[in-house]
Write an enzyme that holds these catalytic residues in place. Structure first.
Site, PDB file in Angstrom:
ATOM      1  N   ASP A 244      45.926 -64.908 -35.577  1.00 55.26           N
ATOM      2  CA  ASP A 244      46.299 -65.406 -34.264  1.00 55.26           C
ATOM      3  C   ASP A 244      45.086 -65.954 -33.512  1.00 55.26           C
ATOM      4  O   ASP A 244      44.039 -65.299 -33.435  1.00 55.26           O
ATOM      5  CB  ASP A 244      46.939 -64.264 -33.450  1.00 55.26           C
ATOM      6  CG  ASP A 244      47.432 -64.714 -32.095  1.00 55.26           C
ATOM      7  OD1 ASP A 244      48.337 -65.558 -32.043  1.00 55.26           O
ATOM      8  OD2 ASP A 244      46.889 -64.229 -31.079  1.00 55.26           O
ATOM      9  N   GLU A 281      45.654 -69.779 -36.789  1.00 52.79           N
ATOM     10  CA  GLU A 281      46.113 -70.542 -35.631  1.00 52.79           C
ATOM     11  C   GLU A 281      44.847 -70.956 -34.890  1.00 52.79           C
ATOM     12  O   GLU A 281      44.114 -70.109 -34.389  1.00 52.79           O
ATOM     13  CB  GLU A 281      46.996 -69.709 -34.714  1.00 52.79           C
ATOM     14  CG  GLU A 281      47.456 -70.495 -33.494  1.00 52.79           C
ATOM     15  CD  GLU A 281      47.998 -69.633 -32.365  1.00 52.79           C
ATOM     16  OE1 GLU A 281      48.708 -70.165 -31.492  1.00 52.79           O
ATOM     17  OE2 GLU A 281      47.691 -68.418 -32.340  1.00 52.79           O
TER      18      GLU A 281
END
Length: 581
Positions: A244, A281
């Site tokens: 993330d 990400e």
């Protein structure tokens, strides 16, 4: 068994295990570590007390039976009997499916989700990408406020439930990817600062102080994160990790944390003989993230490509607010640029950021599968005020165009759960904070945020209302009826074409050729002998594809192949995939 904990600032550490307290001793070989022996077995409850303070859960806890604030539990991973023979499934050629365990089924458990995995195997998905499963307060939430980075959310089914899910997936030929959050931990149930310098105010992130990757004590913090990542891959047989928001991992050391992590994962892959991979990400649009380490990169195997999503979304919906503004000026040109160059912002000026952003990919050296392409994700749906999916914004024909572009583009495609049948349920932001003050702050903050953009507060769902989560659960009766059944068949047809046509998994990003007409709203591209055309306009469009003989591989509406004039007459809001022979 041996217990150990890193607590460099403590003068005394005690272990409480199954009601018995005993002092730990300093480890003479590892500075800041404490260790000791105690009788324990699978399920034994334990915790650590620092300087005679309260008993706290283990930072490396493998299980939190009573939630983030409770005692830890011993987990004997060798007790689980795996049934699936699994040698792994690599990323090249993959089709990912992003799943939130808590809303994939009304039950919201690993076991209930596992019962629905046959749907994905039949569809043609190759990997399930689970949103975070680390413990978080309450029962329901997105998972990005988790703590205990080695443990599994108990209401989902705990570590045993996750293993049953993975085993079932592997038995169906599906790999499993897990979303992990290293850039911050939840504010509730986070006891790491009491153990050591896991965070530093040297840097700041949108969530506050940064995880300590480069300040004093960061060697152990980095090891904590790397070891937790390897534990998912090793102990739970996960096939890959989605990292993330890596742009929030602030690290000024000569060797970046991501490089260290990617090397450790590659070494574990070599040891186990299974292909393991990392997907980032990243908001950086920096090719170094996905460039191999031996070529000066960080060695991450792939990354999400939001530029493709943003370009496609603006082309379909006309949205132009916020970061969409950069793409909305000429959306089909933006789609074309991402299809051929990967990034839209490759050193260009971004009005949203007020500066230039990104740098170009070397299309001759970066394999196309290293970028993930998608028309929807949990972020792009759930961070809308009402969690409305693309199916609530555009016609079925435009949804079919989005599917055709996503599943035939050069990238590794990823679907968001339910999009394959144009789910009519929203996917909203929901929480279940047990701290009343935090719960109130989250509810009020969400409504204030969207009120600033013109939303009436009463129209913004309350994250703490259980009905918000319930509305977000998939309705599994939908795929059996129209118009959802037609969309599901379309996705299945496109995925079958993707499997059958080698040109659609060709890693050569430079081989894609695109033509488009911004005013007439059509776009077509070539990958080898495969031609893909979409008409986003309401009226039929004549699209020049050339006079070579062709046959239709998939079409949303009936369409004739190009005649002697080389023109494809494509109905409005429709898509077609052809093979020119």
């Amino acid at each position: 068994m041996q217990f150990e904990v890193w607590a460099p600032q403590a003068g005394r550490v005690t272990l409480r295990c199954d009601g018995v307290t005993r002092a730990l001793e300093r480890d003479p070989e590892r500075e800041g570590w404490w260790r000791g022996e105690a009788e324990a077995h699978d399920g034994s409850r334990y915790g650590f007390a620092l300087d005679d303070g309260p008993v706290l859960p283990d930072p490396r806890s493998r299980r939190q039976p009573d939630g983030p604030d409770g005692l830890s539990a011993v987990v004997d991973h060798d007790r689980f009997e795996w049934s699936a023979e699994w040698t792994g499934r690599p990323l090249p050629g993959a089709v990912l499916y992003e799943m939130h365990v808590g809303t994939y089924t009304p039950e919201g458990t690993f076991d209930a989700a596992a019962e629905r995995l046959g749907h994905l195997a039949d569809l043609g998905v190759t990997h399930v990408e689970l949103m975070p499963v680390c413990p978080f307060p309450g029962r329901h939430g997105w998972g990005y406020e988790g703590v205990s980075l080695w443990a599994v959310h108990e209401p989902y089914g705990g570590p045993e439930g996750l293993k049953r899910f993975v085993d079932r997936a592997h038995g169906l030929g599906l790999g499993v990817v897990l979303d992990v959050v290293h850039n911050h931990l939840g504010p509730s149930g986070n006891y790491l600062p009491q153990f050591g310098p896991y965070f530093t105010d040297t840097h700041h992130t949108p969530w506050g102080v940064a995880v300590n990757l480069d300040a004093p004590g960061s060697d152990e913090v980095r090891a904590y994160l790397v070891d937790s990542a390897l534990a998912w891959l090793r102990d739970h047989r996960i096939d890959g990790l989605r990292l993330d928001a890596v742009h929030a991992l602030v690290d000024t050391r000569a060797r970046h944390f991501l490089e260290e992590l990617s090397q450790a994962v590659d070494e574990l892959a070599a040891d186990t003989g299974r292909p393991l991979f990392l997907i980032a990400e990243s908001d950086l649009n920096d090719p170094r993230v996905i460039t191999p380490r031996d070529r000066g990169g960080l060695g991450i195997h792939a990354q999400w490509n939001d530029d493709f999503h943003h370009a496609l979304h603006t082309a379909l919906t006309g949205d132009s607010q916020g970061y969409y503004a950069d793409f909305a000026r000429a959306p089909l040109a933006a789609v074309a640029k991402t299809l051929t160059g990967g990034f839209f912002h490759d050193g260009t000026y971004s009005s949203f950021r007020g500066r230039s952003h990104g740098r170009p990919l070397d299309r001759t050296r970066v394999a196309a599968h290293r970028l993930l392409g998608y028309s929807q994700t949990h972020d792009q749906v759930g961070n809308r005020a009402q969690g409305d999916r693309l199916s609530a914004l555009v016609s079925p024909g435009l949804l079919a165009c989005a599917a055709a572009l996503t599943l035939t583009a050069p990238f590794t495609p990823m679907l968001f759960m339910g999009e394959e049948w144009a789910a009519g349920t929203p996917w909203q932001f929901f929480t279940d904070h047990t701290d009343p003050e935090l719960a109130k702050a989250v509810s009020q903050g969400r409504r204030r945020e969207f009120a600033a953009h013109g939303w009436a507060e009463q129209d913004v769902p309350d994250p703490q209302d259980p009905a918000t989560r319930d509305r977000s659960c998939l309705d599994w009766s939908e795929p059996e009826r129209e118009p959802h059944a037609r969309m599901l068949a379309w996705y299945g047809q496109l995925l079958a074409v993707r499997r059958e046509q080698p040109d659609l998994t060709d890693p050569d990003l430079a081989d894609t050729k695109v033509a488009y007409d911004e005013d007439r709203r059509w776009l077509a591209f070539r990958r080898g002998d495969v031609r893909v055309a979409v008409n986003l306009g309401a009226e039929p469009a004549d699209i020049p594809l050339g006079s070579r003989e062709a046959r239709v591989l998939a079409a949303w509406e009936p369409v004739d192949v190009p005649g002697a004039d080389g023109l494809l007459r494509l109905p409005g809001e429709s898509a077609v995939v052809l093979l020119q022979e």
